[in-house]
Scaffold this active site. Structure first.
Site, PDB file in Angstrom:
ATOM      1  N   ASP A 263       0.819  -1.202   0.000  1.00 22.66           N
ATOM      2  CA  ASP A 263       0.000   0.000   0.000  1.00 22.66           C
ATOM      3  C   ASP A 263       0.862   1.265   0.000  1.00 22.66           C
ATOM      4  O   ASP A 263       1.825   1.384   0.768  1.00 22.66           O
ATOM      5  CB  ASP A 263      -0.896  -0.017   1.251  1.00 22.66           C
ATOM      6  CG  ASP A 263      -1.744   1.223   1.386  1.00 22.66           C
ATOM      7  OD1 ASP A 263      -2.622   1.418   0.524  1.00 22.66           O
ATOM      8  OD2 ASP A 263      -1.525   1.984   2.340  1.00 22.66           O
ATOM      9  N   GLU A 298       1.470  -0.001  -4.943  1.00 27.09           N
ATOM     10  CA  GLU A 298       0.647   1.177  -5.164  1.00 27.09           C
ATOM     11  C   GLU A 298       1.586   2.367  -4.967  1.00 27.09           C
ATOM     12  O   GLU A 298       2.136   2.551  -3.883  1.00 27.09           O
ATOM     13  CB  GLU A 298      -0.517   1.272  -4.176  1.00 27.09           C
ATOM     14  CG  GLU A 298      -1.371   2.512  -4.436  1.00 27.09           C
ATOM     15  CD  GLU A 298      -2.304   2.866  -3.298  1.00 27.09           C
ATOM     16  OE1 GLU A 298      -3.322   3.527  -3.564  1.00 27.09           O
ATOM     17  OE2 GLU A 298      -2.016   2.510  -2.144  1.00 27.09           O
TER      18      GLU A 298
END
Length: 600
Positions: A263, A298
């Site tokens: 993330d 990401e």
């Protein structure tokens, strides 16, 4: 087959007992508490406290008393039966007997990813409930499921990005053996399983590291969540890095996940000579050479450097990045929305789309309006399509809307059909957000559960409403925005699988299944061969024409996203998909075709 990951952190079952280890460099006094009995936890050098307790065993409950009165869970706890502030449970990882000894994963080019939030994917909201849906996903054409973060978070409902104990799968979804059973069953069906891991911050409730390991964080780096994690500290950096490196290996080895999605890595701030992301990717590659492990980033910075391949086309560090740029292009075209980051794509959406399809990133160092015209991105045209995970929807793009609307709630279904084909038949790695395959009617809303901390609940509730106060639709009344702290908001986000059998959901599901069969039969055999490059043109400002070339052959996508008809020259290619009414190269508005072969 039994599996266990050995590490310096946490608890480990040894002959005659359990060894416990805690890194507590800023604590004055540490006492180990096991099944209600205090044990000395002597210093072992460099901030470590270690003790072996004879007679302790699997299911023993333990914690650490810090400086006299505060009892904290193990930061490397394998399970928290009573939530983030309760005692940790000793888990014997070798107790589960795996049946997937021969499983080594699948090539990434075969991946069709299904992003899923365990708590709302099924009525049960558990690993076991999701396990019962695996055959449906296999039959749809999905080849990988990606779980939103499951690291233990405060309360019984959360997206997962407020996790505070990265080694402990949250008890709201079941026990560790239930998660292992889910993965084991997925592998028996030929499905890969990925996990979303959060290494950039800890949640706002239940993180006790400050009480005994204050140097885990640093004020030198500031993130949206406060002081940064100390990846590059002179005294603490090595242990902090190992905490997360071992976490990645733990999920891949002990739980046999096939890959991890990291993330918001742009918020992992590290001034070391060797950035943590490089060490992370290289460590996993070196440790697990015999398996197909896929690491996905990401990264809002669009840094192609982490996605480089070696001479054989194998990723040196990370396999792919979420391709937000491509999502933004399609979203602008489908909805006309141009607020926030969509502003940077609304000026030339078709041109940006063409570049994404052929080169990966729309922005490769150009000024980005949303960042006050600061440059964003790095050149990416040399990377293969498999370096990019593409999507029309994901948990963020749906859940961060005030009312949690899916794209099917706000876009014309015929236009969406073209975009769906553009997603599933292009050579990049496609990802579906759970329920997207049938245009689910349920929203996906933002929800948390920080009770009994009503101050934190109130702050989240008021912050959510304040966030959307500037939107015209909510300027006069934010009360229509669902309260993220109410259980009903969570329940309203649960999928209704029965609607797949009803129109219009049934037709969308059939279309998705048909497209994924074409991907399997026509597209994947090409993408598994060596990539030779791509070209994209705009024969008209509202038409994109993209050709991808592989050693095994070439194929092409022509899409008319304007109102007027366009005649596409097939150039000797064979159409294997089109939504044009007569099946020819004459494309009315919002139709397209994919062609195999022909002149590249």
């Amino acid at each position: 087959m039994r599996r266990a990951h050995t590490m310096a952190f946490g608890s480990e079952i040894v002959d005659g007992g359990v060894r416990f280890a805690l890194w507590a460099p800023t604590a004055r006094d540490v006492v180990l508490v096991v099944d209600g009995v205090d044990h000395a936890a002597p210093e072992a050098g460099e901030g470590w406290r270690k003790a072996t307790v004879p007679g302790a065993k699997a299911a023993s409950r333990y914690g650490f008393r810090i400086d006299g009165d505060l009892v904290v869970p193990d930061p490397a706890s394998r399970f928290q039966p009573d939530d983030v502030s309760g005692l940790s449970e000793v888990i014997d990882p070798r107790a589960y007997a795996w049946s997937d000894e021969g499983w080594r994963g699948r090539p990434f080019e075969e991946a069709v990813i299904y992003e899923v939030h365990v708590g709302t994917a099924t009525p049960e909201g558990t690993y076991a409930g999701l396990e019962r849906r695996l055959e449906d996903l296999r039959d749809l054409g999905v080849t990988a499921i990606e779980l939103l973060p499951i690291a233990d978070f405060k309360g019984g409902r959360n997206w997962g990005y407020d996790g505070v104990l990265p080694y402990a799968p949250d008890a709201a979804y079941g026990r560790p053996e239930d998660l292992k059973r889910l993965i084991d069953r997925a592998h028996s069906l030929g499905l890969m399983v990925f996990l979303d891991a959060v290494y950039n911050h800890f949640g706002p409730a239940g993180n006790y590291l400050h009480a005994y390991a204050g140097t885990f964080f640093t004020e030198r780096h500031q993130t949206p969540w406060g002081a940064g994690i100390n990846f590059d500290g002179r005294e603490s950096g090595h242990v902090v890095r190992q905490y997360f490196l071992q976490n990645a290996l733990y999920w891949l080895e002990e739980y046999h996940f096939d890959g991890l999605r990291f993330d918001a890595v742009h918020a992992i701030l590290d001034d070391s000579e060797r950035h943590f992301l490089a060490e992370l990717g290289e460590t996993v590659r070196e440790r697990l050479p015999g398996r197909r492990i896929h690491l996905i980033l990401e990264n809002e910075a669009n840094q192609a450097r982490w996605l480089e391949r070696d001479g054989t086309g194998t990723p040196r560090q990370h396999s792919a990045q979420w391709a937000d740029d491509l999502h933004h292009c399609w979203h602008v075209l489908l909805t006309g929305e141009d607020a926030g980051y969509y502003e940077s794509f609304a000026d030339r959406p078709v041109e940006h789309l063409a570049r994404c399809l052929s080169e990966g990133f729309a922005y490769q160092g150009e000024p980005f309006r949303t960042l006050d015209n600061h440059p964003r991105g790095e050149p990416s045209a040399h990377l293969p399509p498999a370096a990019f995970v593409t999507f029309l929807q994901n948990h963020d793009q749906v859940g961060n809307r005030a009312l949690g609307e899916r794209l099917s709630h706000i876009a014309d279904p015929d236009r969406l059909a073209l975009a769906r084909a553009g997603l599933l038949l292009a050579p990049q790695i496609p990802m579906l957000w759970m329920g997207e395959e049938w245009s689910a009617s349920t929203p996906f809303l933002f929800f948390v559960d920080f009770a009994p901390d009503e101050d934190l609940n109130r702050a989240v509730r008021e912050g959510r409403r304040r966030e959307f106060k500037s939107f015209a639709a909510f300027a006069d009344d934010t009360s229509v925005i669902p309260d993220p702290t109410e259980a009903r908001t969570f329940r309203d986000s649960k999928l209704d699988w029965s609607e797949r059998e009803r129109s219009p959901h049934r037709e969308v599901l059939a279309d998705t299944r048909s497209l994924l069969a074409l991907r399997r039969d026509v597209v994947v055999p090409l993408t598994k061969s060596r990539y030779l490059g791509a070209t994209a043109t705009l024969p008209r400002p509202d038409v994109v024409d993209c050709t991808w070339r592989f050693e095994g052959g070439s194929y092409r996508f022509v899409a008319n996203v304007g109102p007027d008809p366009f005649s596409a020259d097939p150039m000797g290619g064979r159409a294997f998909w089109t939504n044009a009414p007569d099946g020819s190269g004459r494309l009315p508005g919002w139709t397209g075709l994919f062609l195999a072969g022909g002149r590249a």
